[in-house]
Design a protein around this motif. Sequence first.
Motif, PDB file in Angstrom:
ATOM      1  N   GLY A  86       1.182  -2.796   5.145  1.00  0.00           N
ATOM      2  CA  GLY A  86       0.704  -4.145   4.874  1.00  0.00           C
ATOM      3  C   GLY A  86      -0.781  -4.344   5.059  1.00  0.00           C
ATOM      4  N   GLU A  87      -1.500  -3.316   5.450  1.00  0.00           N
ATOM      5  CA  GLU A  87      -2.947  -3.440   5.679  1.00  0.00           C
ATOM      6  C   GLU A  87      -3.704  -2.791   4.524  1.00  0.00           C
ATOM      7  N   ALA A  88      -4.601  -3.569   3.911  1.00  0.00           N
ATOM      8  CA  ALA A  88      -5.430  -3.024   2.846  1.00  0.00           C
ATOM      9  C   ALA A  88      -6.398  -2.008   3.437  1.00  0.00           C
ATOM     10  N   MET A  89      -6.444  -0.822   2.840  1.00  0.00           N
ATOM     11  CA  MET A  89      -7.263   0.256   3.375  1.00  0.00           C
ATOM     12  C   MET A  89      -8.573   0.383   2.604  1.00  0.00           C
ATOM     13  N   PRO A  90      -9.682   0.337   3.315  1.00  0.00           N
ATOM     14  CA  PRO A  90     -10.986   0.522   2.660  1.00  0.00           C
ATOM     15  C   PRO A  90     -11.271   2.005   2.426  1.00  0.00           C
ATOM     16  N   ILE A  91     -10.511   2.601   1.532  1.00  0.00           N
ATOM     17  CA  ILE A  91     -10.609   4.039   1.299  1.00  0.00           C
ATOM     18  C   ILE A  91     -11.647   4.309   0.226  1.00  0.00           C
ATOM     19  N   ASP A  92     -12.574   5.164   0.541  1.00  0.00           N
ATOM     20  CA  ASP A  92     -13.654   5.500  -0.368  1.00  0.00           C
ATOM     21  C   ASP A  92     -13.385   6.868  -0.975  1.00  0.00           C
ATOM     22  N   VAL A  93     -12.677   6.861  -2.109  1.00  0.00           N
ATOM     23  CA  VAL A  93     -12.419   8.104  -2.821  1.00  0.00           C
ATOM     24  C   VAL A  93     -13.637   8.444  -3.667  1.00  0.00           C
ATOM     25  N   ASP A  94     -13.990   9.720  -3.699  1.00  0.00           N
ATOM     26  CA  ASP A  94     -15.147  10.158  -4.463  1.00  0.00           C
ATOM     27  C   ASP A  94     -14.882   9.971  -5.950  1.00  0.00           C
ATOM     28  N   ASP A  95     -15.482   8.912  -6.532  1.00  0.00           N
ATOM     29  CA  ASP A  95     -15.292   8.629  -7.953  1.00  0.00           C
ATOM     30  C   ASP A  95     -16.450   9.124  -8.801  1.00  0.00           C
ATOM     31  N   ASP A  96     -17.308   9.956  -8.230  1.00  0.00           N
ATOM     32  CA  ASP A  96     -18.449  10.461  -8.968  1.00  0.00           C
ATOM     33  C   ASP A  96     -17.984  11.232 -10.198  1.00  0.00           C
ATOM     34  N   GLY A  97     -18.317  10.724 -11.361  1.00  0.00           N
ATOM     35  CA  GLY A  97     -17.919  11.386 -12.594  1.00  0.00           C
ATOM     36  C   GLY A  97     -16.505  11.106 -13.041  1.00  0.00           C
ATOM     37  N   ASN A  98     -15.770  10.251 -12.314  1.00  0.00           N
ATOM     38  CA  ASN A  98     -14.397   9.937 -12.692  1.00  0.00           C
ATOM     39  C   ASN A  98     -14.407   8.837 -13.750  1.00  0.00           C
ATOM     40  N   GLU A  99     -13.959   9.178 -14.936  1.00  0.00           N
ATOM     41  CA  GLU A  99     -13.942   8.227 -16.050  1.00  0.00           C
ATOM     42  C   GLU A  99     -12.519   7.789 -16.406  1.00  0.00           C
ATOM     43  N   SER A 100     -11.580   7.981 -15.509  1.00  0.00           N
ATOM     44  CA  SER A 100     -10.178   7.678 -15.784  1.00  0.00           C
ATOM     45  C   SER A 100      -9.979   6.201 -16.106  1.00  0.00           C
ATOM     46  N   LEU A 101      -8.962   5.936 -16.930  1.00  0.00           N
ATOM     47  CA  LEU A 101      -8.651   4.575 -17.353  1.00  0.00           C
ATOM     48  C   LEU A 101      -7.151   4.313 -17.201  1.00  0.00           C
ATOM     49  N   PRO A 237      18.764  -7.532  -7.495  1.00  0.00           N
ATOM     50  CA  PRO A 237      18.530  -8.800  -8.175  1.00  0.00           C
ATOM     51  C   PRO A 237      17.047  -9.171  -8.100  1.00  0.00           C
ATOM     52  N   ASP A 238      16.627 -10.075  -8.970  1.00  0.00           N
ATOM     53  CA  ASP A 238      15.201 -10.407  -9.077  1.00  0.00           C
ATOM     54  C   ASP A 238      14.604 -10.839  -7.744  1.00  0.00           C
ATOM     55  N   ALA A 239      15.332 -11.676  -7.010  1.00  0.00           N
ATOM     56  CA  ALA A 239      14.796 -12.189  -5.738  1.00  0.00           C
ATOM     57  C   ALA A 239      14.527 -11.042  -4.766  1.00  0.00           C
ATOM     58  N   ARG A 240      15.410 -10.052  -4.728  1.00  0.00           N
ATOM     59  CA  ARG A 240      15.201  -8.923  -3.824  1.00  0.00           C
ATOM     60  C   ARG A 240      13.963  -8.120  -4.226  1.00  0.00           C
ATOM     61  N   ILE A 241      13.762  -7.963  -5.515  1.00  0.00           N
ATOM     62  CA  ILE A 241      12.592  -7.224  -5.989  1.00  0.00           C
ATOM     63  C   ILE A 241      11.302  -7.867  -5.495  1.00  0.00           C
ATOM     64  N   TRP A 242      11.176  -9.184  -5.692  1.00  0.00           N
ATOM     65  CA  TRP A 242       9.941  -9.862  -5.277  1.00  0.00           C
ATOM     66  C   TRP A 242       9.787  -9.851  -3.755  1.00  0.00           C
ATOM     67  N   ASN A 243      10.883 -10.018  -3.040  1.00  0.00           N
ATOM     68  CA  ASN A 243      10.810 -10.004  -1.567  1.00  0.00           C
ATOM     69  C   ASN A 243      10.376  -8.638  -1.045  1.00  0.00           C
ATOM     70  N   GLU A 244      10.976  -7.577  -1.582  1.00  0.00           N
ATOM     71  CA  GLU A 244      10.624  -6.235  -1.132  1.00  0.00           C
ATOM     72  C   GLU A 244       9.188  -5.877  -1.505  1.00  0.00           C
ATOM     73  N   LEU A 245       8.775  -6.279  -2.696  1.00  0.00           N
ATOM     74  CA  LEU A 245       7.412  -5.975  -3.129  1.00  0.00           C
ATOM     75  C   LEU A 245       6.396  -6.643  -2.209  1.00  0.00           C
ATOM     76  N   GLU A 246       6.640  -7.907  -1.879  1.00  0.00           N
ATOM     77  CA  GLU A 246       5.717  -8.627  -0.990  1.00  0.00           C
ATOM     78  C   GLU A 246       5.726  -8.026   0.405  1.00  0.00           C
ATOM     79  N   ALA A 247       6.894  -7.629   0.878  1.00  0.00           N
ATOM     80  CA  ALA A 247       6.976  -7.046   2.215  1.00  0.00           C
ATOM     81  C   ALA A 247       6.232  -5.714   2.281  1.00  0.00           C
ATOM     82  N   ARG A 248       6.369  -4.898   1.266  1.00  0.00           N
ATOM     83  CA  ARG A 248       5.751  -3.572   1.291  1.00  0.00           C
ATOM     84  C   ARG A 248       4.235  -3.652   1.125  1.00  0.00           C
ATOM     85  N   PHE A 249       3.753  -4.602   0.343  1.00  0.00           N
ATOM     86  CA  PHE A 249       2.314  -4.776   0.208  1.00  0.00           C
ATOM     87  C   PHE A 249       1.723  -5.592   1.362  1.00  0.00           C
ATOM     88  N   GLY A 250       2.555  -6.436   1.984  1.00  0.00           N
ATOM     89  CA  GLY A 250       2.064  -7.264   3.083  1.00  0.00           C
ATOM     90  C   GLY A 250       1.144  -8.365   2.638  1.00  0.00           C
TER      91      GLY A 250
END
Length: 390
Positions: A86-101, A237-250
């Motif tokens: 549930g915690e957003a991580m300030p991860i600095d991945v080396d994107d030098d030259g990464n042109e992915s889309l 069911p739809d309600a479980r999907i949204w509940n689990e998604l919110e719980a896992r992302f925090g």
Amino acid sequence: MTETREHTTVVIVGAGVAGLTLGTLLLRNGIDCIVLEKHPRAYVEQRQRAGTIDTFGVRLFRAWGLAEVLEGDPVPHSEGGFYIDGEAMPIDVDDDGNESLYCPQQVLVRNLTDVFLRDGGDLRYEAADVRPEDITGDRPVVRYQDADGTAKAIDCDFIAGCDGFHGVSRRTIPASALTEYSHAYGYSWLSVLAAVPTHPSGMAIHSLGLAGMIPRGPHASRIYLQCSVDDTPEQWPDARIWNELEARFGTPVSTGEIIDKRIVPLRSVVFDPMSHGRLYLIGDAAHIVPPMSAKGIHLALHDAEVFARAVIRQVEEGDRSLLDSYSETCLPHIWNYQAFATWITDIMHNAGFTGHEGEFRKQTARAELQRQFTSDAANKLFSELTAGTN
């Protein structure tokens, strides 16, 4: 029944990314080909599938003069977050030259279709009962029925099987001529297509399991939730999907209409060799990787380019050495990315969920994951593999 007969250099079975890319590369080098697709055009161009085009793919399209196929709805691959418990991580991945889309696959397919047809390509939709025959002879033939039910046969020099894992191309090859290498990961994804903007965007590691929310256009998202291999869509069911998604992302998530949901077992598969006679397997027809790695398009494009160069060499110089070495050229590259796919898939799932591997694997997976962002050497390799340049 009267059969209409014709000839081309290459028959391409399947009008997805691999088939259309291959067809365009051949066409622009003066090599005639016919693309057969069993579905209607509207279906193919609306089919929602993963859409990561890594740096390798972006550079491939540009190098062949096809940068325009990347236009439309792509967003930079770097957009998106990474969450642990549930915690957003300030991860600095080396994107030098990464042109992915992130390019929704239906957008890429639509763009490739437009370019192929504009260049004069022969693309035939609703081709039913496609049957490659005489694939070990000098003149293979592909038979099918067109949308009007007319029986047709195309004599050709080569057949490119770009019709996916469940397509007819690989099934045409005798099972005794292929070795299948496969690995099941012991867990599945609930894959959900929702008509909502993507918020948050990225991946989440949590004790409930992995979660992902990835853009599929400005008003559509693909949601992934780690689940048991025994789960069914009815258990979500739809309600479980949204509940689990919110719980896992925090964090609060965008909610709305769910268009589709299905269980996707995670597995890796490689077939060796990738050709038999004059039939060559390209993309998912020859191998699949778990979606966690985002390397399906990468491998399909690599195969298509290798095969295109081989055919061009054969037609222009009468040299079939690249065709003869097609499997030997592609397979080391495929195994390199299968290794990456296995590694990243296990780490991302084990780092959060303890149900299938236990607390020890959870802690070692987290330590290994953290190393990618604290060690310059580990980060460089991770970045190269993510970008597809290793």
